[in-house]
Design a protein around this motif. Structure first.
Motif, PDB file in Angstrom:
ATOM      1  N   GLY A 393      33.855  -5.177  12.314  1.00 16.07           N
ATOM      2  CA  GLY A 393      32.688  -5.992  12.605  1.00 16.07           C
ATOM      3  C   GLY A 393      32.300  -6.932  11.496  1.00 16.07           C
ATOM      4  O   GLY A 393      31.142  -7.384  11.424  1.00 16.07           O
ATOM      5  N   LEU A 394      33.228  -7.255  10.617  1.00 16.48           N
ATOM      6  CA  LEU A 394      32.923  -8.098   9.467  1.00 16.48           C
ATOM      7  C   LEU A 394      33.267  -9.563   9.682  1.00 16.48           C
ATOM      8  O   LEU A 394      33.034 -10.390   8.794  1.00 16.48           O
ATOM      9  N   TYR A 395      33.842  -9.886  10.839  1.00 18.74           N
ATOM     10  CA  TYR A 395      34.231 -11.276  11.085  1.00 18.74           C
ATOM     11  C   TYR A 395      33.148 -11.990  11.888  1.00 18.74           C
ATOM     12  O   TYR A 395      32.634 -11.462  12.880  1.00 18.74           O
ATOM     13  N   SER A 396      32.805 -13.190  11.458  1.00 21.08           N
ATOM     14  CA  SER A 396      31.816 -14.009  12.153  1.00 21.08           C
ATOM     15  C   SER A 396      32.512 -15.188  12.828  1.00 21.08           C
ATOM     16  O   SER A 396      33.258 -15.921  12.167  1.00 21.08           O
ATOM     17  N   GLU A 397      32.262 -15.358  14.114  1.00 21.88           N
ATOM     18  CA  GLU A 397      32.884 -16.453  14.849  1.00 21.88           C
ATOM     19  C   GLU A 397      32.474 -17.797  14.252  1.00 21.88           C
ATOM     20  O   GLU A 397      31.325 -17.995  13.867  1.00 21.88           O
ATOM     21  N   GLY A 398      33.436 -18.697  14.174  1.00 21.24           N
ATOM     22  CA  GLY A 398      33.193 -20.013  13.608  1.00 21.24           C
ATOM     23  C   GLY A 398      33.712 -20.178  12.204  1.00 21.24           C
ATOM     24  O   GLY A 398      33.789 -21.290  11.682  1.00 21.24           O
ATOM     25  N   THR A 399      34.083 -19.063  11.573  1.00 25.66           N
ATOM     26  CA  THR A 399      34.590 -19.131  10.198  1.00 25.66           C
ATOM     27  C   THR A 399      35.985 -19.722  10.145  1.00 25.66           C
ATOM     28  O   THR A 399      36.312 -20.518   9.251  1.00 25.66           O
ATOM     29  N   ASP A 400      36.843 -19.339  11.089  1.00 24.33           N
ATOM     30  CA  ASP A 400      38.239 -19.781  11.119  1.00 24.33           C
ATOM     31  C   ASP A 400      38.577 -20.182  12.555  1.00 24.33           C
ATOM     32  O   ASP A 400      38.652 -19.319  13.436  1.00 24.33           O
ATOM     33  N   PRO A 401      38.782 -21.468  12.844  1.00 28.28           N
ATOM     34  CA  PRO A 401      39.048 -21.906  14.224  1.00 28.28           C
ATOM     35  C   PRO A 401      40.279 -21.247  14.837  1.00 28.28           C
ATOM     36  O   PRO A 401      40.270 -20.887  16.028  1.00 28.28           O
ATOM     37  N   LEU A 402      41.355 -21.084  14.050  1.00 26.37           N
ATOM     38  CA  LEU A 402      42.566 -20.453  14.590  1.00 26.37           C
ATOM     39  C   LEU A 402      42.301 -19.002  14.956  1.00 26.37           C
ATOM     40  O   LEU A 402      42.719 -18.523  16.011  1.00 26.37           O
ATOM     41  N   LEU A 403      41.566 -18.297  14.094  1.00 26.04           N
ATOM     42  CA  LEU A 403      41.259 -16.902  14.378  1.00 26.04           C
ATOM     43  C   LEU A 403      40.312 -16.784  15.568  1.00 26.04           C
ATOM     44  O   LEU A 403      40.427 -15.835  16.363  1.00 26.04           O
ATOM     45  N   ASP A 404      39.413 -17.752  15.724  1.00 27.22           N
ATOM     46  CA  ASP A 404      38.548 -17.754  16.906  1.00 27.22           C
ATOM     47  C   ASP A 404      39.384 -17.810  18.181  1.00 27.22           C
ATOM     48  O   ASP A 404      39.126 -17.093  19.156  1.00 27.22           O
ATOM     49  N   GLN A 405      40.405 -18.675  18.174  1.00 28.65           N
ATOM     50  CA  GLN A 405      41.280 -18.787  19.336  1.00 28.65           C
ATOM     51  C   GLN A 405      42.052 -17.493  19.560  1.00 28.65           C
ATOM     52  O   GLN A 405      42.216 -17.036  20.699  1.00 28.65           O
ATOM     53  N   ALA A 406      42.536 -16.893  18.462  1.00 26.16           N
ATOM     54  CA  ALA A 406      43.315 -15.654  18.575  1.00 26.16           C
ATOM     55  C   ALA A 406      42.476 -14.528  19.161  1.00 26.16           C
ATOM     56  O   ALA A 406      42.941 -13.763  20.019  1.00 26.16           O
ATOM     57  N   VAL A 407      41.222 -14.415  18.713  1.00 28.64           N
ATOM     58  CA  VAL A 407      40.337 -13.369  19.234  1.00 28.64           C
ATOM     59  C   VAL A 407      40.037 -13.613  20.707  1.00 28.64           C
ATOM     60  O   VAL A 407      39.984 -12.683  21.521  1.00 28.64           O
ATOM     61  N   ARG A 408      39.881 -14.888  21.069  1.00 29.08           N
ATOM     62  CA  ARG A 408      39.517 -15.250  22.431  1.00 29.08           C
ATOM     63  C   ARG A 408      40.574 -14.822  23.450  1.00 29.08           C
ATOM     64  O   ARG A 408      40.240 -14.410  24.560  1.00 29.08           O
ATOM     65  N   VAL A 409      41.850 -14.931  23.080  1.00 33.05           N
ATOM     66  CA  VAL A 409      42.914 -14.629  24.056  1.00 33.05           C
ATOM     67  C   VAL A 409      43.723 -13.395  23.662  1.00 33.05           C
ATOM     68  O   VAL A 409      44.799 -13.150  24.206  1.00 33.05           O
ATOM     69  N   ARG A 410      43.190 -12.607  22.727  1.00 35.43           N
ATOM     70  CA  ARG A 410      43.935 -11.437  22.250  1.00 35.43           C
ATOM     71  C   ARG A 410      44.341 -10.507  23.391  1.00 35.43           C
ATOM     72  O   ARG A 410      45.506 -10.153  23.547  1.00 35.43           O
ATOM     73  N   GLU A 411      43.398 -10.093  24.196  1.00 33.66           N
ATOM     74  CA  GLU A 411      43.708  -9.138  25.268  1.00 33.66           C
ATOM     75  C   GLU A 411      44.646  -9.741  26.298  1.00 33.66           C
ATOM     76  O   GLU A 411      45.538  -9.051  26.814  1.00 33.66           O
ATOM     77  N   GLU A 412      44.456 -11.022  26.579  1.00 35.83           N
ATOM     78  CA  GLU A 412      45.304 -11.658  27.587  1.00 35.83           C
ATOM     79  C   GLU A 412      46.738 -11.810  27.097  1.00 35.83           C
ATOM     80  O   GLU A 412      47.698 -11.592  27.845  1.00 35.83           O
ATOM     81  N   LEU A 413      46.904 -12.163  25.830  1.00 38.72           N
ATOM     82  CA  LEU A 413      48.251 -12.244  25.256  1.00 38.72           C
ATOM     83  C   LEU A 413      48.910 -10.876  25.232  1.00 38.72           C
ATOM     84  O   LEU A 413      50.099 -10.732  25.533  1.00 38.72           O
ATOM     85  N   ASP A 414      48.129  -9.857  24.863  1.00 39.28           N
ATOM     86  CA  ASP A 414      48.684  -8.500  24.804  1.00 39.28           C
ATOM     87  C   ASP A 414      49.163  -8.065  26.187  1.00 39.28           C
ATOM     88  O   ASP A 414      50.220  -7.447  26.321  1.00 39.28           O
ATOM     89  N   GLY A 415      48.401  -8.403  27.221  1.00 39.31           N
ATOM     90  CA  GLY A 415      48.826  -8.091  28.575  1.00 39.31           C
ATOM     91  C   GLY A 415      50.068  -8.865  28.976  1.00 39.31           C
ATOM     92  O   GLY A 415      50.946  -8.340  29.670  1.00 39.31           O
ATOM     93  N   PHE A 416      50.158 -10.120  28.541  1.00 41.64           N
ATOM     94  CA  PHE A 416      51.324 -10.947  28.850  1.00 41.64           C
ATOM     95  C   PHE A 416      52.584 -10.345  28.232  1.00 41.64           C
ATOM     96  O   PHE A 416      53.642 -10.302  28.867  1.00 41.64           O
ATOM     97  N   PHE A 417      52.483  -9.843  26.987  1.00 35.38           N
ATOM     98  CA  PHE A 417      53.652  -9.268  26.309  1.00 35.38           C
ATOM     99  C   PHE A 417      54.151  -7.998  26.997  1.00 35.38           C
ATOM    100  O   PHE A 417      55.315  -7.634  26.855  1.00 35.38           O
ATOM    101  N   GLY A 418      53.297  -7.330  27.745  1.00 34.37           N
ATOM    102  CA  GLY A 418      53.705  -6.107  28.430  1.00 34.37           C
ATOM    103  C   GLY A 418      53.951  -6.287  29.913  1.00 34.37           C
ATOM    104  O   GLY A 418      54.081  -5.304  30.639  1.00 34.37           O
ATOM    105  N   LYS A 419      54.050  -7.532  30.359  1.00 36.06           N
ATOM    106  CA  LYS A 419      54.136  -7.787  31.801  1.00 36.06           C
ATOM    107  C   LYS A 419      55.568  -8.051  32.243  1.00 36.06           C
ATOM    108  O   LYS A 419      56.309  -8.779  31.577  1.00 36.06           O
ATOM    109  N   ALA A 420      55.934  -7.449  33.359  1.00 30.60           N
ATOM    110  CA  ALA A 420      57.221  -7.773  33.990  1.00 30.60           C
ATOM    111  C   ALA A 420      57.088  -9.116  34.716  1.00 30.60           C
ATOM    112  O   ALA A 420      56.004  -9.483  35.161  1.00 30.60           O
ATOM    113  N   ASP A 421      58.206  -9.837  34.800  1.00 30.71           N
ATOM    114  CA  ASP A 421      58.197 -11.124  35.499  1.00 30.71           C
ATOM    115  C   ASP A 421      59.557 -11.338  36.148  1.00 30.71           C
ATOM    116  O   ASP A 421      60.512 -11.751  35.488  1.00 30.71           O
TER     117      ASP A 421
END
Length: 445
Positions: A393-421
């Motif tokens: 809980g030590l990260y504040s949104e807006g500090t690092d734009p790239l990390l903001d993007q990574a946090v935003r889609v973290r769960e979705e990317l993780d699901g994509f990596f485990g998905k059959a296609d």
């Protein structure tokens, strides 16, 4: 071609002999049996049967041929062996794969393990073939659909590529191999189960592969209770089957599980022959042995097919610097690392993207696809570097734009990596593109 093809039957009869040579036990020491009387007939790798005066017969193989004696490496402990016991020589059976082997489970000597009769093919093949000449080999081919979104995109596998699969026990290595055998784009699949537990051979064939995938597959198995010579031979025999199919112009997928047990079997043999285990417990000869096996896979000549190979490695304690893994990293065209931490949180395949690499890139992907792969890796790397801070809980949104993007889609990317296609490479990239757009635009999922 039918298993009862008259030509196959004729070849089988032609390979038979009415002569059987007999020797006598002259000594037993350090698990190796010394046999006299067979020095002129025996060759290394020939099979032997020792008749004990009490107890069942003992099978083994010729390990060493000397001027006066041969050395037999038995398939079990030589308990009850006496001086003068008879030893029968069974010349090493010819290895004769054929297209009719598809759909079958065999041992390293070409004998059926699935309870049904099986004849050899028309031509004997040396299981110790040299790789195709380097200057005559084709370049790597086109990208192959794998049935998994992460391998269709971030870690592509191209025709003729050789990949290492590094994993500890129980993190989904066999499951991933079975998924590739079922779903990966290939004309034929050859699976080498080296030193596998006996229970798991049938489980892999019946459940993991299934009847549909088994129709295009040949499984070569040597269980953990068999001799070191049989376990080592398993990988060579399976590769010989793959080479035969490649020579027919087929695109072959070769899956080896595992190179670690192949190397351990060689270590037993090398130590019995007097070689010193100097490479963290492995003999120096293990390096060219593994390199030769890997070099036999890959692109064939221009008039042949290709062997796309996945070699699995058991890494104890996730030590990627242990000898077998280190050797493979140096000779293969990429590696996939499975993470226990990822498996324990329930994502399969548990591929650690940051530690995995495909050397088919960037040539295997178009410019726009390479851009997506690069962006995805940046997002994953950014999140992993700050994961402890985020969870605390030590990260504040807006500090690092790239990390903001990574946090935003973290769960979705993780699901994509485990998905059959099963819909192919283009569909996987389309799905990845949507995720990356949401990361940049900040749109809700």
């Amino acid at each position: 071609m039918s298993d009862l093809d008259p030509m196959l039957l004729k070849c089988e009869f032609d390979r038979m002999t009415a002569v059987r040579h007999i020797g006598l036990v002259t000594g037993v020491a350090h698990g190796v049996i010394e046999v006299g009387g067979l020095t002129e007939q025996a060759r290394t790798g020939d099979l032997l049967t020792l008749q004990r005066r009490t107890g069942p017969d003992l099978a083994g193989e010729v390990l060493h041929v000397g001027a006066e004696h041969i050395h037999m490496l038995p398939g079990a402990a030589p308990d009850g062996v006496s001086l003068g016991d008879r030893v029968y020589l069974d010349p090493s059976p010819g290895f004769t794969p054929g297209n009719h082997w598809l759909g079958r489970v065999i041992d390293p000597f070409g004998k059926p393990l699935d309870g049904k009769p099986l004849l050899g093919g028309l031509q004997n093949r040396d299981i110790m073939q040299a790789p195709p000449p380097a200057v005559e080999r084709k370049p790597l081919g086109e990208r192959m659909a794998t049935g998994l979104a992460v391998l269709n995109t971030i870690l592509p596998i191209v025709r003729g590529q050789r990949i290492g699969l590094f994993a500890g026990s129980g993190v989904g290595k066999s499951t991933l191999l079975a998924t590739l055998a079922r779903s990966m784009q290939a004309d034929a699949v050859v699976v080498a189960l080296v030193g596998e537990r006996g229970r798991e051979v049938n489980e892999f064939v019946a459940n993991a592969l299934g009847p549909a995938a088994m129709k295009r597959s040949v499984v070569v198995a040597a269980t953990s209770d068999q001799s070191a010579l049989a376990r080592r031979r398993c990988a060579w025999s399976a590769m010989s089957v793959a080479e035969y199919l490649r020579d027919q112009g087929l695109n072959v997928l070769f899956l080896a599980d595992s190179v670690t047990r192949f190397a351990e079997a060689h270590r037993e043999i090398a130590v019995a022959m007097g070689e010193s285990p100097s490479l963290r417990g492995f003999p120096p000869s293990v390096t060219p042995l593994i390199a030769n096996l890997c070099e036999r896979a890959g692109p064939g000549r221009h008039d042949q097919g290709d062997i796309t190979a996945v070699f699995s490695v058991l890494v104890a304690g996730s030590d990627l610097d242990e000898p077998v893994a280190d050797i493979l990293r140096g000779v293969l065209d990429g590696h996939i690392v499975l993470s226990r931490d990822i498996a324990e949180r329930g994502r399969f395949p548990a591929i650690d993207l940051s530690r995995s690499v495909s050397r088919s890139l960037p040539a295997a992907a178009a410019e726009a696809e390479n851009q997506m792969i690069s962006e995805t890796r940046k997002l994953v790397g950014s999140y992993e570097q700050s994961e402890v801070m985020i969870r605390a809980g030590l990260y504040s949104e807006g500090t690092d734009p790239l990390l903001d993007q990574a946090v935003r889609v973290r769960e979705e990317l993780d699901g994509f990596f485990g998905k059959a296609d099963a819909e192919g490479i283009k569909n996987s990239f389309n799905r990845l593109s949507l995720i990356l757009r949401r990361a940049t635009a900040g749109l809700p999922r």
